[in-house]
Write an enzyme that holds these catalytic residues in place. Sequence first.
Site, PDB file in Angstrom:
ATOM      1  N   TRP A   9       1.777  -1.543  -0.337  1.00 42.88           N
ATOM      2  CA  TRP A   9      -0.105   0.249  -0.254  1.00 42.88           C
ATOM      3  C   TRP A   9       1.040   1.428  -0.053  1.00 42.88           C
ATOM      4  O   TRP A   9      -0.067   2.422  -0.366  1.00 42.88           O
ATOM      5  CB  TRP A   9      -0.771  -0.129   0.974  1.00 42.88           C
ATOM      6  CG  TRP A   9      -2.032  -1.339   1.038  1.00 42.88           C
ATOM      7  CD1 TRP A   9      -2.478  -2.055   0.424  1.00 42.88           C
ATOM      8  CD2 TRP A   9      -2.888  -1.224   2.350  1.00 42.88           C
ATOM      9  NE1 TRP A   9      -3.439  -2.472  -0.062  1.00 42.88           N
ATOM     10  CE2 TRP A   9      -3.850  -2.534   1.789  1.00 42.88           C
ATOM     11  CE3 TRP A   9      -3.183  -0.743   3.005  1.00 42.88           C
ATOM     12  CZ2 TRP A   9      -5.085  -2.688   2.337  1.00 42.88           C
ATOM     13  CZ3 TRP A   9      -3.814  -1.147   4.153  1.00 42.88           C
ATOM     14  CH2 TRP A   9      -4.663  -1.901   3.812  1.00 42.88           C
ATOM     15  N   LYS A  10       2.480   0.818   0.077  1.00 42.95           N
ATOM     16  CA  LYS A  10       2.668   2.656   0.240  1.00 42.95           C
ATOM     17  C   LYS A  10       2.043   3.430   1.015  1.00 42.95           C
ATOM     18  O   LYS A  10       2.065   2.691   2.264  1.00 42.95           O
ATOM     19  CB  LYS A  10       3.085   3.240  -1.053  1.00 42.95           C
ATOM     20  CG  LYS A  10       3.794   2.062  -1.761  1.00 42.95           C
ATOM     21  CD  LYS A  10       3.785   2.530  -3.721  1.00 42.95           C
ATOM     22  CE  LYS A  10       4.340   1.617  -4.640  1.00 42.95           C
ATOM     23  NZ  LYS A  10       4.773   2.048  -5.255  1.00 42.95           N
ATOM     24  N   HIS A  65      12.929  -2.320  -0.622  1.00 45.57           N
ATOM     25  CA  HIS A  65      12.107  -1.939  -1.894  1.00 45.57           C
ATOM     26  C   HIS A  65      12.871  -1.204  -2.671  1.00 45.57           C
ATOM     27  O   HIS A  65      13.369   0.139  -2.450  1.00 45.57           O
ATOM     28  CB  HIS A  65      10.995  -1.356  -1.422  1.00 45.57           C
ATOM     29  CG  HIS A  65       9.701  -1.308  -2.250  1.00 45.57           C
ATOM     30  ND1 HIS A  65       9.941   0.006  -3.171  1.00 45.57           N
ATOM     31  CD2 HIS A  65       8.927  -1.868  -2.932  1.00 45.57           C
ATOM     32  CE1 HIS A  65       8.396  -0.127  -4.227  1.00 45.57           C
ATOM     33  NE2 HIS A  65       7.537  -0.952  -3.725  1.00 45.57           N
ATOM     34  N   GLU A 108      11.733  -6.591  -8.932  1.00 46.92           N
ATOM     35  CA  GLU A 108      10.295  -5.145  -9.979  1.00 46.92           C
ATOM     36  C   GLU A 108      11.416  -4.490 -10.370  1.00 46.92           C
ATOM     37  O   GLU A 108      11.971  -3.349  -9.773  1.00 46.92           O
ATOM     38  CB  GLU A 108      10.353  -4.645  -8.367  1.00 46.92           C
ATOM     39  CG  GLU A 108       9.173  -5.365  -7.504  1.00 46.92           C
ATOM     40  CD  GLU A 108       8.587  -4.541  -6.710  1.00 46.92           C
ATOM     41  OE1 GLU A 108       6.893  -4.774  -6.735  1.00 46.92           O
ATOM     42  OE2 GLU A 108       8.673  -3.854  -5.973  1.00 46.92           O
ATOM     43  N   GLY A 141       5.022   1.844 -10.944  1.00 49.27           N
ATOM     44  CA  GLY A 141       4.539   3.463 -10.706  1.00 49.27           C
ATOM     45  C   GLY A 141       3.850   4.087 -12.003  1.00 49.27           C
ATOM     46  O   GLY A 141       3.527   5.020 -11.945  1.00 49.27           O
ATOM     47  N   SER A 152       3.279  -2.349 -12.053  1.00 52.87           N
ATOM     48  CA  SER A 152       2.071  -1.785 -12.633  1.00 52.87           C
ATOM     49  C   SER A 152       1.474  -2.764 -12.512  1.00 52.87           C
ATOM     50  O   SER A 152       0.659  -3.607 -14.176  1.00 52.87           O
ATOM     51  CB  SER A 152       2.778  -1.105 -13.634  1.00 52.87           C
ATOM     52  OG  SER A 152       3.033   0.152 -13.293  1.00 52.87           O
ATOM     53  N   GLY A 175       1.750  -2.377  -5.851  1.00 56.73           N
ATOM     54  CA  GLY A 175       1.297  -0.900  -5.722  1.00 56.73           C
ATOM     55  C   GLY A 175       0.439  -0.798  -5.585  1.00 56.73           C
ATOM     56  O   GLY A 175      -0.619  -0.871  -4.994  1.00 56.73           O
TER      57      GLY A 175
HETATM   58  C1  PEP Z   1       5.171  -1.841  -5.517  1.00 52.98           C
HETATM   59  O1  PEP Z   1       5.300  -0.822  -4.978  1.00 52.98           O
HETATM   60  O2  PEP Z   1       6.177  -2.885  -4.903  1.00 52.98           O
HETATM   61  C2  PEP Z   1       4.758  -1.934  -7.317  1.00 52.98           C
HETATM   62  C3  PEP Z   1       5.406  -2.644  -8.245  1.00 52.98           C
HETATM   63  O3  PEP Z   1       3.758  -0.520  -7.561  1.00 52.98           O
HETATM   64  P1  PEP Z   1       3.149  -0.842  -8.725  1.00 52.98           P
HETATM   65  O4  PEP Z   1       2.224  -1.546  -9.108  1.00 52.98           O
HETATM   66  O5  PEP Z   1       2.182   0.827  -8.254  1.00 52.98           O
HETATM   67  O6  PEP Z   1       4.113  -0.013 -10.126  1.00 52.98           O
END
Ligand code: PEP
Length: 251
Positions: free
Chosen positions: A8-9, A93, A164, A170, A210, A231
Amino acid sequence: MAVIAGNWKMHHGPRETEAYFERFRLTDAVRSHRLIVFPPAVSLTAAVACAGRDAAVRLGVQNVHWEDRGAFTGEISAPMARDAGAEYALVGHSERRHLFGETDDQVARKVEAVFRAGLTPLVCVGETLEERRAGRLEDVILRQLRAALYGAAGADAPLLVAYEPVWAIGTGETATPRDASHAHGLLRGALVEALGAERAAGTPILYGGSVKPENAAELLAAPDVDGVLVGGASLDPGSFLAIAEAAPLPR
Ligand code: PEP
């Protein structure tokens, strides 16, 4: 069984967390996977109260300090996170690495602290667009993983890894399933070297960047992709659960 993790950040305080879990309806298909939610630390107690008794939902924290206690204003430690009901901790992260200057050495120390507290680390690795364009994908992600595994040296407990790519987080840009499988294959090889074939095979490697309900099925069906770390799309329970619904059912 796939692992579907939601980061959720810095979103959803305790009251929004309660509202989130009121809308969290688990189907049998979703229950056949492992769901892990990483709320902000201040919302962990609310998340545990709402979801902690459901064995299908596990909870974690987004970051910990490498020391167990001390004069580190603003930080939380792994034993505190465990005491508050966390079972998992994200470590390394890309937002921690790139926005807050977290180094490989700090990641290793955090992994060690997470194991020491009896939590399971979800270690994140990933290259920037610049590094990818310079042909350094393999160098970067294997360096990050090996450094993190240094912190896992004495521990015999499970861990999870997430690939990632920084350029996909994002941004709405997603790695292709082929890109994800390629990177996961490299990471799997390094896990075999460091942990042995059996433990490496039992270490889930998640893709993150994403992931949305529209692209989850093809990513989750890709070879060597054992789950996803989500995310933005995890902030809404409907889209998070739609991603879990897209995962192939266990055979
Ligand atoms: C994350 O924060 O680990 C992430 C993958 O974000 P998002 O899905 O928004 O790209």
